[in-house]
Structures are given as C-alpha cells and as structure tokens.
Write an enzyme that holds these catalytic residues in place. Structure first.
Site, PDB file in Angstrom:
ATOM      1  N   SER A 299      39.841  43.656  43.581  1.00 47.13           N
ATOM      2  CA  SER A 299      41.285  43.429  43.413  1.00 47.13           C
ATOM      3  C   SER A 299      42.142  44.617  43.825  1.00 47.13           C
ATOM      4  O   SER A 299      43.336  44.466  44.037  1.00 47.13           O
ATOM      5  CB  SER A 299      41.601  43.053  41.967  1.00 47.13           C
ATOM      6  OG  SER A 299      41.471  44.166  41.109  1.00 47.13           O
TER       7      SER A 299
ATOM      8  N   LYS B 137      44.696  48.022  37.744  1.00 50.86           N
ATOM      9  CA  LYS B 137      45.799  47.515  38.563  1.00 50.86           C
ATOM     10  C   LYS B 137      46.822  48.634  38.800  1.00 50.86           C
ATOM     11  O   LYS B 137      46.741  49.715  38.223  1.00 50.86           O
ATOM     12  CB  LYS B 137      46.492  46.332  37.878  1.00 50.86           C
ATOM     13  CG  LYS B 137      45.567  45.207  37.441  1.00 50.86           C
ATOM     14  CD  LYS B 137      44.956  44.457  38.594  1.00 50.86           C
ATOM     15  CE  LYS B 137      43.997  43.387  38.096  1.00 50.86           C
ATOM     16  NZ  LYS B 137      43.307  42.677  39.206  1.00 50.86           N
TER      17      LYS B 137
END
Length: 216
Positions: free
Chosen positions: A59, A98
């Site tokens: 990700s 993230k």
C-alpha cells in the site's frame, strides 16, 4: 638506595589495599546488574522512543516496499506527509502504515490527480514520478472529496486523514475514516533494510510544498 627501598615499601602497601577483595560471586552480581540495567534501558527505548517495524504489503509502494524494515519514532509532532503506523481499524491485531494527508481543520479533495487542501492545490513529490508515467486518460488518485468519503467537511480535532502512496491498492481513510492521534503508534523515519536503501524515509517538508494559505 633509601629512596628505592621506600618505593618498594609503598608498592607493597598499595598491593594490600584497604578495600574488599573481589570474589567470583561479586563479579557475577556486578555482571547481572549490568545486564538488568541494559535490558530495562532497551525496554524503555522500545516503549517510549524507538521500535523496529516491518512493512507487510504494497500500500505504500513505491516509497516503501514489502518487507522493508524501519525504525519507528514515538516522539515528535505529527505533520502533513509524515508516514505513520497505527492499529488497523478492521483488525486491531494488525498495524497499518500510511501517509498523513490531512491534519485537524483541513478540508480535502482530489480533482484530476491534484490534491486540494483548504481549496489550494498541493504538490505531492512522493508520487510525482508515477503520475508523469501514466497516460493522460488515466488517473493515479481517483477524484473524491472529504465529505463524500467521511460525511464531514473538515478533519476533526485530534484526528488525521491518512492515505497509502499506492492509491489504487490501499485501504485507508477513504475506507475506514479518520484516525485519532492517540491511536498513532509512531512515525516511520529511518529505513534499515534493505541495506542499499538504508537512510531516512522519503522525508517531505510540508511547508516547502504547501501554499502558505493552506495552513489553518
């Protein structure tokens, strides 16, 4: 000759000493105490300052690759574009990594692969080279607004809006919403593996890429 004799006597007195004689038991206790102190210092550093983490998944590509190993810092103020780690909202036994896109008070939207914060366009240098490699008919980040994915017009106090750099393969705040500041475990600052990529992780100076008017 008298001087030499006095020196010999002094050395003899020093060798006798007045302190307690060292024994194997005392040496063992000293070594054990040293090990205990080092162990607790290590725990303190791990608990309050730094901790190693391993990237699992894609990700954050291309910034971070699967199985990259990082040192996580538990100190310092969180700012836009910092890379942070937090428990996965859909599985607390896992951790997500993230990038901070929105801080408290920010309104956010994406239009034609451009990030707008508080209605001002903002550069994203960590994905620029990807956007330049795709065709004009493709988009790297699909259009959305903060209201459309969270039903709120601005990031609430003590919360952050987070996204993965691999926008088409990232479960992030577009799916699970905001993350509270207390849930952020730390910031990923240093990559220690692989060795050829050893160094600080894609640091971005938020002030250098955001318009002065973006700040609240």
């Amino acid at each position: 000759m008298s001087v030499l004799k006095n020196e010999q006597i002094d050395e003899k007195n020093v060798s006798k000493g007045t302190g307690k004689k060292s024994t194997p038991f005392r040496e063992f206790l000293s070594t054990l105490l040293y090990i205990v102190v080092v162990f607790f210092v290590f725990l303190a550093i791990r608990q309050f300052l730094f901790v190693p983490v391993s990237v699992d998944g894609a990700s954050m590509e291309p910034t971070l690759q699967h199985k990259d190993r990082l040192i996580l810092s538990k100190v310092g103020e969180i700012d836009r574009f910092d890379i942070v780690v937090f428990p996965a909202p859909d599985d607390p036994e896992k951790q997500y990594i993230k990038r901070v896109i929105g801080v408290p008070g920010d309104s956010i939207r994406y239009e034609k692969d451009t990030l707008f914060i508080n209605d001002y366009p903002v550069e994203e240098p960590y994905i620029d080279f990807i956007e330049n490699s795709i065709s004009d008919s493709e988009t790297y980040t699909s259009d959305f607004s903060l209201d459309s994915v969270t039903e709120m017009e601005a990031v609430p106090e003590e919360h952050y809006f987070l996204m993965g750099d691999n926008r088409s393969n990232s479960k992030d705040s577009r799916v699970f919403g905001f993350i509270h500041e207390d849930d952020i475990i730390g910031q990923a600052n240093l990559r220690i593996w692989p060795l050829e990529k050893f160094g600080f992780v894609n640091e971005v100076d938020a002030d250098s890429v955001t318009n002065q008017n973006v700040h609240n």
